[in-house]
Design a protein around this motif. Structure first.
Motif, PDB file in Angstrom:
ATOM      1  N   LEU A  20       1.253  -0.838   0.326  1.00  0.00           N
ATOM      2  CA  LEU A  20      -0.501  -0.106  -0.421  1.00  0.00           C
ATOM      3  C   LEU A  20       0.563   1.428  -0.174  1.00  0.00           C
ATOM      4  CD1 LEU A  20      -2.733  -0.445   2.419  1.00  0.00           C
ATOM      5  CD2 LEU A  20      -2.830  -0.472  -0.309  1.00  0.00           C
TER       6      LEU A  20
ATOM      7  N   LYS B 246      -1.461   4.107  -1.743  1.00  0.00           N
ATOM      8  CA  LYS B 246      -3.080   4.258  -1.068  1.00  0.00           C
ATOM      9  C   LYS B 246      -3.635   3.753   0.846  1.00  0.00           C
ATOM     10  CE  LYS B 246      -4.278   3.877  -5.097  1.00  0.00           C
ATOM     11  NZ  LYS B 246      -5.421   4.884  -6.167  1.00  0.00           N
ATOM     12  N   GLU B 247      -4.249   4.266   1.073  1.00  0.00           N
ATOM     13  CA  GLU B 247      -4.721   3.790   2.254  1.00  0.00           C
ATOM     14  C   GLU B 247      -5.441   2.015   2.460  1.00  0.00           C
ATOM     15  OE1 GLU B 247      -5.637   6.385   5.099  1.00  0.00           O
ATOM     16  OE2 GLU B 247      -4.327   7.638   4.052  1.00  0.00           O
TER      17      GLU B 247
ATOM     18  N   SER C 135      -8.941  -2.896  -2.231  1.00  0.00           N
ATOM     19  CA  SER C 135      -9.824  -3.243  -2.547  1.00  0.00           C
ATOM     20  C   SER C 135     -10.754  -4.545  -1.785  1.00  0.00           C
ATOM     21  CB  SER C 135      -9.136  -3.772  -3.819  1.00  0.00           C
ATOM     22  OG  SER C 135     -11.068  -3.812  -5.076  1.00  0.00           O
TER      23      SER C 135
ATOM     24  N   VAL D 211      -7.288  -1.195  -7.427  1.00  0.00           N
ATOM     25  CA  VAL D 211      -6.506  -0.337  -6.326  1.00  0.00           C
ATOM     26  C   VAL D 211      -5.568   0.224  -6.733  1.00  0.00           C
ATOM     27  CG1 VAL D 211      -8.608  -0.479  -4.627  1.00  0.00           C
ATOM     28  CG2 VAL D 211      -5.661  -1.530  -4.763  1.00  0.00           C
ATOM     29  N   GLY D 212      -4.788  -0.020  -8.408  1.00  0.00           N
ATOM     30  CA  GLY D 212      -3.234   0.059  -8.391  1.00  0.00           C
ATOM     31  C   GLY D 212      -3.199  -0.671  -9.162  1.00  0.00           C
TER      32      GLY D 212
END
Length: 140
Positions: A80, A85-86, A89, A97-98
């Motif tokens: 993460l 990101k926090e 998914s 998410v990436g």
């Protein structure tokens, strides 16, 4: 003669920011560990890793003394962090998410190498790629 271990605790603590508050305090209290001493020693040892979630193994001995070993940050937190990101998914197969590159994955694998059951960085990369996929992260 070596001291006898009476309890082994495994906890995850924020680096450089341990407090006697739950969940850490009650776990240490039940094991009869001096909570204040642990918090002071842990925070001093992890100042460089401030803000990262760190797995810690605490050995408690018969005389109520203890020692601890700080492991590398969790694979999910490293992935993460690399993505910025926090969280991952909620539906990893449907929404992503990436994506991580092989270079980023290798860097994470080298960081985690000591804690993984892998002999080569490529094997560690395969393990971490599986963790990434379960979080909804593509590996390219």
């Amino acid at each position: 003669m070596a001291k006898k271990i009476v309890r082994k605790l495994k906890v995850s603590v924020m680096g450089g920011a341990a407090t006697p508050a739950p969940p850490l305090g009650p776990a240490l209290g039940q094991a009869k560990v001096n909570i204040g001493e642990f918090v002071t020693r842990f925070n001093a040892a992890t100042q460089a890793k401030k803000g990262q979630v760190l797995p810690v193994v605490i050995n408690v001995y018969e005389d109520k003394s203890f020692d601890f070993r700080v492991k590398a940050p969790t694979a999910t937190s490293l992935i993460l962090k690399a993505l910025g990101k926090e969280k991952g998914s909620g539906k990893p197969n449907l929404s992503k998410v990436g994506a991580l590159t092989k270079v980023e994955l290798r860097k994470i694998a080298e960081t985690k190498m000591g804690d993984l059951n892998a002999n080569t960085p490529e094997q560690a990369m395969n393990i971490l790629a599986g963790s990434a996929r379960s979080m909804g992260v593509d590996v390219k």
